[in-house]
Design an enzyme around this catalytic site. Structure first.
Site, PDB file in Angstrom:
ATOM      1  N   LYS A  24      28.993  -1.407  19.927  1.00  0.00           N
ATOM      2  CA  LYS A  24      30.518  -1.137  20.112  1.00  0.00           C
ATOM      3  C   LYS A  24      31.223  -2.609  19.930  1.00  0.00           C
ATOM      4  O   LYS A  24      32.157  -2.955  19.422  1.00  0.00           O
ATOM      5  CB  LYS A  24      30.816   0.011  20.915  1.00  0.00           C
ATOM      6  CG  LYS A  24      32.531   0.377  21.069  1.00  0.00           C
ATOM      7  CD  LYS A  24      32.876   1.199  22.053  1.00  0.00           C
ATOM      8  CE  LYS A  24      32.284   2.534  21.905  1.00  0.00           C
ATOM      9  NZ  LYS A  24      32.114   3.405  22.894  1.00  0.00           N
ATOM     10  N   ARG A 562     -11.527  13.914  -6.915  1.00  0.00           N
ATOM     11  CA  ARG A 562     -12.640  14.499  -6.193  1.00  0.00           C
ATOM     12  C   ARG A 562     -13.356  15.439  -7.101  1.00  0.00           C
ATOM     13  O   ARG A 562     -12.645  16.466  -7.422  1.00  0.00           O
ATOM     14  CB  ARG A 562     -12.306  14.972  -5.093  1.00  0.00           C
ATOM     15  CG  ARG A 562     -11.517  13.976  -4.000  1.00  0.00           C
ATOM     16  CD  ARG A 562     -11.214  14.846  -2.787  1.00  0.00           C
ATOM     17  NE  ARG A 562     -11.050  13.934  -1.637  1.00  0.00           N
ATOM     18  CZ  ARG A 562      -9.675  13.698  -1.271  1.00  0.00           C
ATOM     19  NH1 ARG A 562      -8.556  14.091  -1.503  1.00  0.00           N
ATOM     20  NH2 ARG A 562      -9.434  13.019  -0.220  1.00  0.00           N
ATOM     21  N   ARG A 618     -14.588  10.254  -8.747  1.00  0.00           N
ATOM     22  CA  ARG A 618     -15.851   9.837  -7.604  1.00  0.00           C
ATOM     23  C   ARG A 618     -16.853  10.849  -8.023  1.00  0.00           C
ATOM     24  O   ARG A 618     -16.648  12.065  -8.264  1.00  0.00           O
ATOM     25  CB  ARG A 618     -15.040  10.035  -6.472  1.00  0.00           C
ATOM     26  CG  ARG A 618     -16.172  10.043  -5.292  1.00  0.00           C
ATOM     27  CD  ARG A 618     -15.344  10.186  -3.891  1.00  0.00           C
ATOM     28  NE  ARG A 618     -15.197  11.661  -3.635  1.00  0.00           N
ATOM     29  CZ  ARG A 618     -14.397  11.940  -2.355  1.00  0.00           C
ATOM     30  NH1 ARG A 618     -14.041  10.938  -1.603  1.00  0.00           N
ATOM     31  NH2 ARG A 618     -14.429  13.122  -2.175  1.00  0.00           N
ATOM     32  N   GLU A 795     -15.914   3.393   2.928  1.00  0.00           N
ATOM     33  CA  GLU A 795     -15.677   4.020   3.868  1.00  0.00           C
ATOM     34  C   GLU A 795     -16.515   4.453   5.093  1.00  0.00           C
ATOM     35  O   GLU A 795     -16.510   4.985   5.740  1.00  0.00           O
ATOM     36  CB  GLU A 795     -15.377   5.679   3.147  1.00  0.00           C
ATOM     37  CG  GLU A 795     -16.480   6.242   2.370  1.00  0.00           C
ATOM     38  CD  GLU A 795     -16.115   7.379   1.638  1.00  0.00           C
ATOM     39  OE1 GLU A 795     -15.127   8.062   2.136  1.00  0.00           O
ATOM     40  OE2 GLU A 795     -16.870   7.651   0.640  1.00  0.00           O
ATOM     41  N   GLY A 816     -11.848   4.422   1.549  1.00  0.00           N
ATOM     42  CA  GLY A 816     -11.574   5.771   1.973  1.00  0.00           C
ATOM     43  C   GLY A 816     -11.388   5.849   3.474  1.00  0.00           C
ATOM     44  O   GLY A 816     -12.182   5.750   4.301  1.00  0.00           O
ATOM     45  N   THR A 817      -9.973   5.678   3.705  1.00  0.00           N
ATOM     46  CA  THR A 817      -9.887   5.216   4.984  1.00  0.00           C
ATOM     47  C   THR A 817      -9.565   6.816   5.969  1.00  0.00           C
ATOM     48  O   THR A 817      -9.601   6.665   7.106  1.00  0.00           O
ATOM     49  CB  THR A 817      -8.111   4.843   5.196  1.00  0.00           C
ATOM     50  OG1 THR A 817      -7.407   5.766   4.251  1.00  0.00           O
ATOM     51  CG2 THR A 817      -8.272   3.493   4.958  1.00  0.00           C
ATOM     52  N   ASN A 818      -9.946   7.803   5.246  1.00  0.00           N
ATOM     53  CA  ASN A 818     -10.250   9.326   6.110  1.00  0.00           C
ATOM     54  C   ASN A 818     -11.464   8.978   7.126  1.00  0.00           C
ATOM     55  O   ASN A 818     -11.593   8.988   8.108  1.00  0.00           O
ATOM     56  CB  ASN A 818     -10.164  10.163   5.359  1.00  0.00           C
ATOM     57  CG  ASN A 818      -8.791  10.490   4.442  1.00  0.00           C
ATOM     58  OD1 ASN A 818      -7.703   9.985   5.056  1.00  0.00           O
ATOM     59  ND2 ASN A 818      -8.721  11.066   3.547  1.00  0.00           N
ATOM     60  N   ASP A 819     -12.479   8.871   6.010  1.00  0.00           N
ATOM     61  CA  ASP A 819     -13.763   8.539   6.728  1.00  0.00           C
ATOM     62  C   ASP A 819     -14.015   7.049   7.399  1.00  0.00           C
ATOM     63  O   ASP A 819     -14.477   7.177   8.386  1.00  0.00           O
ATOM     64  CB  ASP A 819     -14.993   8.532   5.539  1.00  0.00           C
ATOM     65  CG  ASP A 819     -15.501   9.893   5.427  1.00  0.00           C
ATOM     66  OD1 ASP A 819     -15.553  10.563   5.951  1.00  0.00           O
ATOM     67  OD2 ASP A 819     -15.559  10.204   3.963  1.00  0.00           O
ATOM     68  N   TYR A 902      -3.728  -1.851  -5.182  1.00  0.00           N
ATOM     69  CA  TYR A 902      -2.973  -0.524  -5.659  1.00  0.00           C
ATOM     70  C   TYR A 902      -3.287   0.576  -4.289  1.00  0.00           C
ATOM     71  O   TYR A 902      -4.278   0.331  -3.526  1.00  0.00           O
ATOM     72  CB  TYR A 902      -3.580   0.174  -6.698  1.00  0.00           C
ATOM     73  CG  TYR A 902      -4.674   0.706  -6.801  1.00  0.00           C
ATOM     74  CD1 TYR A 902      -5.171   1.937  -6.378  1.00  0.00           C
ATOM     75  CD2 TYR A 902      -5.688   0.061  -7.484  1.00  0.00           C
ATOM     76  CE1 TYR A 902      -6.453   2.098  -6.206  1.00  0.00           C
ATOM     77  CE2 TYR A 902      -7.104   0.301  -7.369  1.00  0.00           C
ATOM     78  CZ  TYR A 902      -7.532   1.747  -6.769  1.00  0.00           C
ATOM     79  OH  TYR A 902      -8.529   2.192  -6.771  1.00  0.00           O
TER      80      TYR A 902
HETATM   81  C1  PEP Z   1     -11.743   9.337   2.356  1.00  0.00           C
HETATM   82  O1  PEP Z   1     -12.629   9.202   3.137  1.00  0.00           O
HETATM   83  O2  PEP Z   1     -10.674   8.439   2.764  1.00  0.00           O
HETATM   84  C2  PEP Z   1     -11.733   9.773   1.042  1.00  0.00           C
HETATM   85  C3  PEP Z   1     -10.541   9.623   0.333  1.00  0.00           C
HETATM   86  O3  PEP Z   1     -12.495  10.687   0.882  1.00  0.00           O
HETATM   87  P1  PEP Z   1     -12.547  12.114   1.510  1.00  0.00           P
HETATM   88  O4  PEP Z   1     -11.301  12.481   2.106  1.00  0.00           O
HETATM   89  O5  PEP Z   1     -12.885  12.916   0.101  1.00  0.00           O
HETATM   90  O6  PEP Z   1     -13.712  12.153   2.335  1.00  0.00           O
HETATM   91 MG    MG Z   2     -14.451  10.102   2.250  1.00  0.00          MG
END
Ligand code: PEP
Ligand code: MG
Length: 942
Positions: A24, A562, A618, A795, A816-819, A902
């Site tokens: 303010k 996938r 993949r 990953e 593959g950042t999930n794994d 990317y």
């Molecule tokens: C991952 O692991 O980030 C990935 C893209 O593969 P998924 O989720 O299919 O294991």
């Molecule tokens: Mg994976």
């Protein structure tokens, strides 16, 4: 020692320093300095507030001397005197921290009045009633805020006064009534607190400043800061704004109001707001009278209207942002009392961004930075109507945005059956599995009672752009009874519910929703974003339909296709099962040969849909057991069949008793059951049952064989491809044939083949050899050379550490950042979000859920290691990300900073990623090299 300065007049303060002056104070200073009509005043800084607390709640030495000096200056500026009997200076004392905390701290108006001043002020304004009204407001506010009196004591007296007069509203009170109220209020203070309402204006000032400081640590303010996670770095202490009083309640030529420089609901470029004639700000807030739309000011007070139009432009030119401001008109003269950035809805943010660039109020870069990716997210999905009045019955995790209503169904088959008839259904399960996919296609939304944001339901729903709420644990689902129970209320199959995947809310019945908007304004903004960003944006898409949508959303390719999605399609799953269950090499080859043309057709369609743009396919990733029925259901089925068989052999079966047994048996194989039912006599022979039993037992045996203690760390990905080379050979053949046929048909297929779960370069060597063989075959067959890229997912932690050696065998990396998150933390993603992650986040052990927002110091650090060492070996190595983090704005910023080429995310997040990538590029440009290299720089991970 040089004494710190605590007080700055509006003319002198550094209006860019919101930390010191509060929002303010900074606004009042800036408006003063750009020549807008602000009543004269000054700011006591937040530093003074901090010193107050540091000294054990005592005003810092010298503060009130400085304030008194400034008051003298105010007297000179206004030609009035503080405490003067006939020409008094009255001031407001307002709080204001660096961040807006509306209504959480205190403000006292009309300060400077006492028993004598009120009389003189009444005479000077020729309005004794007005003067006593101002005085009683001061006594009450001061009594409550500075002295600690109870609000209800004043409210009771006010009510009694009105009752005596038979008045409905405060403004009907007579001078005499107000005089008596003032006396009564003072008596309350005396009786309740044993202290006097101070007649000395300077004493009032001192106590008021202290009261404002105290309100920083008041319960409301502390709770608010906790709720909205306002840290001391964001706002530390309140400033005190002391400003000459102006009055909107001095007659019919006075008014008070609040306005926005543009409509915050639509973004339209019109002055938007409300005002009240002959009123004070608190009357507007109290809602005693209904304010008028600001457009009426044009006829009622044309001069002020014109001035507000000029001010609105000046404010926007100055702040480059829509402003929300307060004003007062005192006897025809307009004063500005506050300005701040306007809070708007998503539609208005997008529209004003485009408009303000066209009007040259903003540069395109500024316009892009002012929109939060969440705003786009809101607009891209159907939402619960914000005006709807509905109470959720449960709340889960918001897994895939959008709102949907439909009838509850408890299994995928039912979802498919009802969905095909056009009925809107919500698939409700404890958790979903790949075999539920057909139910997803027909459902409007998905609700699960277990699982986190990277659970199967969440990932698949996001990929399809369907609303999804997961982990709504309050809901207990009993799919055998076809019943869900929440807070003691049962929901049966066929009942209507609504889910909001943006908030995680679940509602009973149908709640109204509003349409998504991919407006021209948004398209324009995204075009600007595309010009600025350097990071590519691709989509994760598994089918030709997904691919077409990805293109529509602006994806520049597919970063992850996938292939298991294709295996799960209803016409493929039986063949995939035959392949897995085959007893001989011939049987297996026969099943694989049936799959190959299907896969080829899928790939061809995807290449066509993405013509000229890269498509990263993949090779098969999940463990094989995911394509087989679960062990539990098979055990139940085998038991039921044995029971049935024994009943046929030793009991006295009648068609009715058999039928009843079939009804109650836990059998999922519907066609077989229908056959049994149709042929009870055949069943009596035992032939059909034996056949079915044998079949089930052989599947059961295979399920036992493929069962693993830790399937996600087991026989999957490239390990499966190497040990069952027929499988990858088939996929590689299907992909390359699709490319060859595209070439023949004149379609430019840009193919990238990606290997999952790689931990060791030798694995790529093996798959590469297989690829060379297949390539030679397909090239020979088609008589043409095939062009494609060969790359790997990164990953596994070892893949990051061995990235240099891996880079020698590949042309691209895709994280593959999930794994990788799972592997870095050693957290099972299926379990962590359910069990302990919420606790970790709520208790500050982790800043956020790492499966949602990339863990920069851990996973990010490994990524950087992989990028740097991979490019050391192969400088032109292309690197992307295709885990869920590829659609998360802050994670995208990290990907930009670390030099990825990317990001790839679900199609529906592509617009968000385009904006986030542009913002990342802009922010980086704004940061200096030193800032980027500084140890505190959040993306500085190596
Ligand atoms: C991952 O692991 O980030 C990935 C893209 O593969 P998924 O989720 O299919 O294991
Ligand atoms: Mg994976």
């Amino acid at each position: 020692m040089k004494q710190i300065r605590f007080v700055y007049p509006f003319e002198e303060a550094d209006s860019t320093d919101r930390q010191l002056l509060g929002g303010k104070g900074a606004g009042l200073a800036r408006m003063t300095q750009i020549g807008l009509p602000v009543p004269p005043g000054f700011v006591i800084t937040t530093e003074a507030c901090r010193q107050y607390y540091k000294a054990g709640r005592r005003l810092p030495a010298g503060l009130m001397d400085e304030a008194r000096e400034r008051m003298k200056q105010l007297e000179r500026q206004t030609g009035k005197a503080f405490g003067h009997k006939t020409n008094p200076l009255l001031v407001s004392v307002r709080s204001g921290g660096a961040l807006s905390m509306p209504g959480m701290m205190d403000t006292i108006l009309n300060l400077g009045m006492n028993d004598e001043v009120v009389v003189g002020f009444g005479e000077a304004t020729q309005n004794l009633r007005f003067a006593y009204d101002a005085y009683r407001r001061l006594i009450q506010a001061f009594g409550q805020i500075a002295l600690g009196a109870e609000e209800k004591r004043f409210a009771e007296l006010l009510e009694a006064a009105k009752k005596r007069l038979g008045a409905e509203y405060d403004f009907e009170l007579t001078v005499e009534a107000l005089q008596r109220l003032c006396a009564d209020y003072k008596r309350v203070i005396q009786d309740d607190l044993g202290t006097e309402f101070p007649q000395d204006p300077w004493k009032q000032l001192e106590l008021a400043v202290e009261a404002v400081f105290r309100s920083w640590e008041g319960k409301r303010a502390v709770d608010y800061r906790r709720e909205f996670k306002i840290t001391p770095q964001m706002a530390n202490g309140t400033a005190v704004n002391i400003c000459t009083m102006v009055f909107g309640n001095m007659g019919e030529d006075s008014a008070t109001g609040v306005a926005f420089t543009r409509d915050p609901g639509t973004g339209e470029n019109v002055l938007f707001g409300e005002y009240l004639v002959n009123a004070q700000g608190e009357d507007v807030v109290a809602g005693i009278r209904t304010p008028k739309p600001i457009a009426e000011l044009k006829t009622e007070m044309p001069g002020s209207w014109e001035e507000l139009q000029r001010i609105r432009r000046t404010l926007e030119d100055e702040y480059h942002e829509v402003q929300d401001f307060e004003f007062t008109i005192e006897r025809g003269k307009l004063y500005m009392l506050q300005t701040r950035n306007g809070k708007m809805n998503a539609t208005a943010f997008v529209k004003t961004s485009r408009d303000m660039v066209a009007e040259k109020v903003l540069k395109a870069e500024e316009a892009l930075l002012r929109i939060s990716p969440d705003h786009l997210e809101q607009l891209l999905h159907r939402r619960i109507d914000p005006t709807a009045d509905a109470e959720p019955i449960a709340r889960g995790l918001p897994a895939s945005p959008g709102a949907a209503s439909g009838v509850v169904v408890f299994d995928a088959d039912e979802a498919e059956r009802r969905g095909r008839t056009g009925e809107a259904v919500i698939l409700v399960r404890e958790e979903t599995k790949p075999e539920d996919i057909h139910g997803f296609f027909q459902a409007r939304g998905i609700l699960t009672s277990r699982g986190g944001k990277t659970s199967h339901a969440a990932v698949v729903a996001r990929g399809m752009g369907k609303p999804c709420v997961v982990g709504a644990e309050e809901i207990r689902i009993n799919d055998r009874e076809r019943l869900a129970v929440v807070s003691g209320r049962s929901i049966t199959e066929g009942e209507l519910i609504t889910i909001d995947g943006g908030s995680g809310d679940v509602f009973l019945g149908e709640v109204p929703t509003v349409e998504p908007e991919f407006s021209e304004d948004m398209k324009t903004l995204l075009r600007w974003a595309d010009e600025i960003r350097t990071l590519g944006v691709r989509a994760n898409a598994d089918t030709p339909e997904d691919a077409a949508l990805a293109r529509e959303m602006g994806a520049e390719g597919i970063g992850l296709c996938r292939t298991e999605r294709m295996f799960n399609a209803a016409d493929r799953l039986p063949i995939v099962r035959d392949m897995i269950l085959s007893r001989t090499a011939e049987e297996r080859r026969a099943a694989i040969d049936r799959l190959r043309p299907m896969q080829k057709a899928d790939f061809k369609e995807i290449f066509k849909a993405m013509e000229d743009l890269p498509v990263t396919i993949r090779l098969l990733d999940p463990p094989l057991h995911e394509f087989l029925p679960s062990l539990e259901s098979l055990l139940l089925e085998v038991a039921a069949l044995k029971n049935l068989k024994s009943h046929l052999e030793h009991g006295n079966p009648t068609p009715q008793s058999l039928s009843r047994m079939l009804e109650s048996a836990e059998l999922s194989d519907l066609p077989a059951i229908e056959r049994l039912r149709a042929e009870v006599s055949a069943a009596r022979d035992g032939g059909l049952i034996d056949e079915l039993l044998e079949q089930k037992e052989s599947v059961l045996q295979k399920v036992r064989e493929t069962a693993e203690v830790n399937p996600m760390l087991g026989h999957r990905g490239v390990r499966l491809g190497i040990t069952y080379p027929e499988l990858y050979r088939m996929q590689l053949g299907a992909i390359l044939e699709a490319v060859a046929e595209c070439v023949q048909e004149g379609v430019n297929a840009v193919c990238e083949i990606m290997v999952p779960q790689v931990t060791e370069p030798n694995e790529l060597l093996r798959v590469g050899e297989l690829l060379d063989e297949v390539r030679a075959e397909v090239e020979a067959q088609h008589g043409s050379r095939l062009d494609f890229k060969f790359g790997t997912m990164i990953e596994a932690v070892r893949a990051c550490v061995r990235a240099d050696a891996i880079a020698e065998r590949t042309e691209f990396f895709s994280f593959g950042t999930n794994d990788l998150t799972q592997a870095t933390f050693s957290f099972s993603r299926e379990d962590a979000e359910q069990k302990f992650l919420p606790f970790y986040v709520e208790n500050g052990l982790l800043p956020q859920n790492p499966f949602e927002a990339l863990d920069i110091p851990g996973v990010g650090r490994l990524m950087k290691l992989a990028v740097v060492s991979g490019r050391r070996v192969k400088p032109d190595l292309k690197v992307g990300i295709c885990g869920e983090h590829g659609g998360h704005p802050r994670s995208i910023e990290f990907c930009h900073t670390v030099g990825l080429d990317y990001v790839s995310c679900s199609s529906f997040r592509v617009p968000i990623a385009r904006l986030a990538a542009a913002q990342a590029a802009l922010r980086e440009k704004r940061r200096s090299k030193e800032e980027r290299e500084h140890a505190d720089y959040p993306f500085n991970v190596l």
